[in-house]
Design a protein around this motif. Structure first.
Motif, short mmCIF file in Angstrom:
data_model
loop_
_atom_site.label_atom_id
_atom_site.label_comp_id
_atom_site.label_asym_id
_atom_site.label_seq_id
_atom_site.Cartn_x
_atom_site.Cartn_y
_atom_site.Cartn_z
N TYR A 57 0.82 -1.22 0.00
CA TYR A 57 0.00 0.00 0.00
C TYR A 57 0.85 1.27 0.00
N ARG A 58 0.28 2.30 -0.61
CA ARG A 58 0.91 3.62 -0.60
C ARG A 58 0.16 4.49 0.42
N VAL A 59 0.90 5.07 1.33
CA VAL A 59 0.30 5.83 2.44
C VAL A 59 0.77 7.28 2.38
N LEU A 60 -0.17 8.20 2.60
CA LEU A 60 0.20 9.61 2.77
C LEU A 60 0.07 9.94 4.26
N LEU A 61 1.18 10.35 4.86
CA LEU A 61 1.22 10.72 6.29
C LEU A 61 1.24 12.24 6.40
N ARG A 89 -2.80 -0.63 13.19
CA ARG A 89 -2.97 -1.70 12.21
C ARG A 89 -4.45 -2.04 12.00
N GLU A 90 -5.19 -2.11 13.11
CA GLU A 90 -6.63 -2.42 13.01
C GLU A 90 -7.36 -1.36 12.19
N ALA A 91 -7.02 -0.10 12.43
CA ALA A 91 -7.69 0.98 11.69
C ALA A 91 -7.35 0.90 10.21
N LEU A 92 -6.11 0.58 9.90
CA LEU A 92 -5.71 0.46 8.49
C LEU A 92 -6.44 -0.72 7.84
N GLU A 93 -6.52 -1.84 8.55
CA GLU A 93 -7.20 -3.02 8.00
C GLU A 93 -8.67 -2.72 7.75
N ARG A 105 7.58 4.00 11.23
CA ARG A 105 8.30 2.88 11.85
C ARG A 105 7.32 1.86 12.43
N VAL A 106 6.25 2.35 13.06
CA VAL A 106 5.26 1.44 13.65
C VAL A 106 4.56 0.62 12.55
N MET A 107 4.27 1.27 11.43
CA MET A 107 3.62 0.54 10.33
C MET A 107 4.53 -0.61 9.87
N VAL A 108 5.80 -0.31 9.68
CA VAL A 108 6.74 -1.34 9.20
C VAL A 108 6.90 -2.44 10.24
N LEU A 109 7.09 -2.05 11.51
CA LEU A 109 7.30 -3.05 12.57
C LEU A 109 6.09 -3.94 12.78
N SER A 110 4.89 -3.39 12.51
CA SER A 110 3.68 -4.19 12.75
C SER A 110 3.37 -5.09 11.55
N GLY A 111 4.24 -5.08 10.56
CA GLY A 111 4.06 -5.98 9.42
C GLY A 111 3.20 -5.41 8.32
N PHE A 112 2.86 -4.14 8.41
CA PHE A 112 2.06 -3.50 7.36
C PHE A 112 2.86 -3.51 6.06
N ASP A 113 2.21 -3.93 4.98
CA ASP A 113 2.90 -4.04 3.69
C ASP A 113 2.96 -2.66 3.04
N LEU A 114 4.04 -1.96 3.30
CA LEU A 114 4.18 -0.57 2.88
C LEU A 114 4.97 -0.49 1.58
N ASP A 115 4.29 -0.04 0.54
CA ASP A 115 4.97 0.14 -0.74
C ASP A 115 5.72 1.47 -0.75
N ALA A 116 5.02 2.53 -0.31
CA ALA A 116 5.64 3.85 -0.27
C ALA A 116 4.94 4.68 0.80
N CYS A 117 5.71 5.56 1.43
CA CYS A 117 5.14 6.45 2.44
C CYS A 117 5.49 7.88 2.04
#
Lengths: 150, 127
Positions: free
Chosen positions: B3-7, B116-120, B20-32
Motif C-alpha cells: 500500500y501507498r500511504v500519505l502521512l 494496524r486495526e484501523a488500516l485493515e 516505523r510502527v507501520m513497518v514493525l507491525s508488518g504492514f505491507d508498505l509500498d511507499a510512504c
C-alpha cells in the motif's frame, strides 16, 4: 468545574499512558523536585482553549528527553540531534496535554495551541504542579486554568 | 498487496514514529509520502496516488479539518480513505471529523495494534 484533584489525576493518567504506550517507559508520581532542579529542565508550553482555557507546561531532565527521543525515533541516543529531541518532547507534551484534557472534557470542544519550547525560569505561581520519576530522570508538569469559558 | 500511504503531520518525529510502527507491525508498505500540513498533502495528492491518508488535525497553514473538507469537495480525491490521528479525543471533535468524511479515528497515544486495526478496517482486508 474541574477540581485540582481531578486535574492532577487526569494528567498523571495521561502521562502514564503516553509514556507506556508510545515509549514503553514507566513514570511514577513523585514529590515535587527542588526549584533549582526544575529550572535545569527542557520545558514545553501549550495553551489550550474550549470548555477549559489555560496553559500546560512540562519539563524534562536532559537525559530523559534524549532517551525518549531515541526510543521514539528508533535511534541510539548518540545519533539523536538536538532538534529531534525538541521535536519529540514537543510531541510528548502535546499528547499528554491533549489526552489529559480529553479525559476531563470529553463532551466539550477543545483546541490546543502548537507546543513551543519555553524558558524554564518562568514563574510557576498559579500552576498546579506534579512530578514523575522514570528510570531516565524526572519530568514535571504544571497546569493553570483561567476562569470562564470562551 | 503493498500500500501507498500519505502521512500528514507537522511533527517530523511523529511521522517517523508512525512510519516505523507501520513497518514493525508488518504492514505491507509500498511507499510512504509525507506532508507537513494539509496544503502540502493536497499538492502530493495531485501528483501521485495513495491508498490511504493518515492525518493529524492541529497543523499550521491548513489543518486536518480543512484537508478533509477539501478532499470531500474533490471528485478525484474524495474516495481515498482518511484516518485521523490526533491527541484530541473529545466527542465533538471525533463526530465532526467523521462527518467530514474520516473513515477512522485514532487517539494519541495509540498502540501499534490500534493503528494496524484501523488500516485493515479502511482498506478492507488484512494488511
Amino acid at each position: 468545574m474541574v477540581t485540582p484533584a481531578e486535574l492532577t489525576a487526569s494528567i498523571a493518567a495521561a502521562a502514564g499512558s503516553v509514556l507506556e504506550t508510545m515509549f514503553f517507559a514507566e513514570a511514577e508520581p513523585c514529590p515535587l523536585v527542588p526549584e533549582e532542579q526544575r529550572r535545569q529542565m527542557t520545558a514545553v508550553r501549550i495553551g489550550f482553549h474550549g470548555g477549559l482555557r489555560g496553559e500546560f507546561r512540562i519539563g524534562f531532565e536532559s537525559h530523559l528527553a534524549r532517551a525518549l527521543a531515541a526510543g521514539f525515533l528508533g535511534l541510539d541516543e548518540s545519533e539523536v540531534a538536538e532538534e529531534e529531541v525538541n521535536q519529540v518532547i514537543c510531541e510528548t507534551a502535546n499528547m499528554i496535554c491533549g489526552a489529559a484534557l480529553s479525559r476531563i472534557e470529553s463532551d466539550e470542544h477543545m483546541r490546543l495551541e502548537m507546543p513551543a519550547l519555553a524558558e524554564n525560569n518562568e514563574e510557576c505561581a498559579g500552576f498546579l504542579q506534579a512530578c514523575f520519576l522514570t528510570p531516565e530522570g524526572a519530568m514535571c508538569t504544571g497546569v493553570r486554568i483561567e476562569q470562564g469559558t470562551e | 498487496m503493498a500500500y501507498r500511504v500519505l502521512l500528514v503531520d507537522d511533527s517530523p518525529a511523529m511521522r517517523s514514529f508512525i512510519r516505523r510502527v507501520m513497518v514493525l507491525s508488518g504492514f505491507d508498505l509500498d511507499a510512504c509520502v509525507e506532508a507537513g500540513d494539509g496544503a502540502e498533502a493536497l499538492e502530493h495528492l495531485r501528483q501521485e496516488k495513495v491508498d490511504v491518508i493518515l492525518t493529524d488535525i492541529n497543523m499550521p497553514c491548513m489543518d486536518g479539518e480543512e484537508l478533509l473538507r477539501r478532499l470531500s469537495e474533490d471528485s478525484d480525491l474524495r474516495d481515498i480513505p482518511a484516518i485521523v490521528v490526533s491527541t484530541d479525543s473529545t466527542k465533538p471533535r471525533i463526530l465532526r471529523m467523521i462527518g467530514l468524511g474520516a473513515q477512522g479515528y485514532i487517539a494519541k497515544p495509540f498502540s501499534p495494534e490500534s493503528l494496524r486495526e484501523a488500516l485493515e478496517k479502511v482498506l478492507g482486508c488484512p494488511v
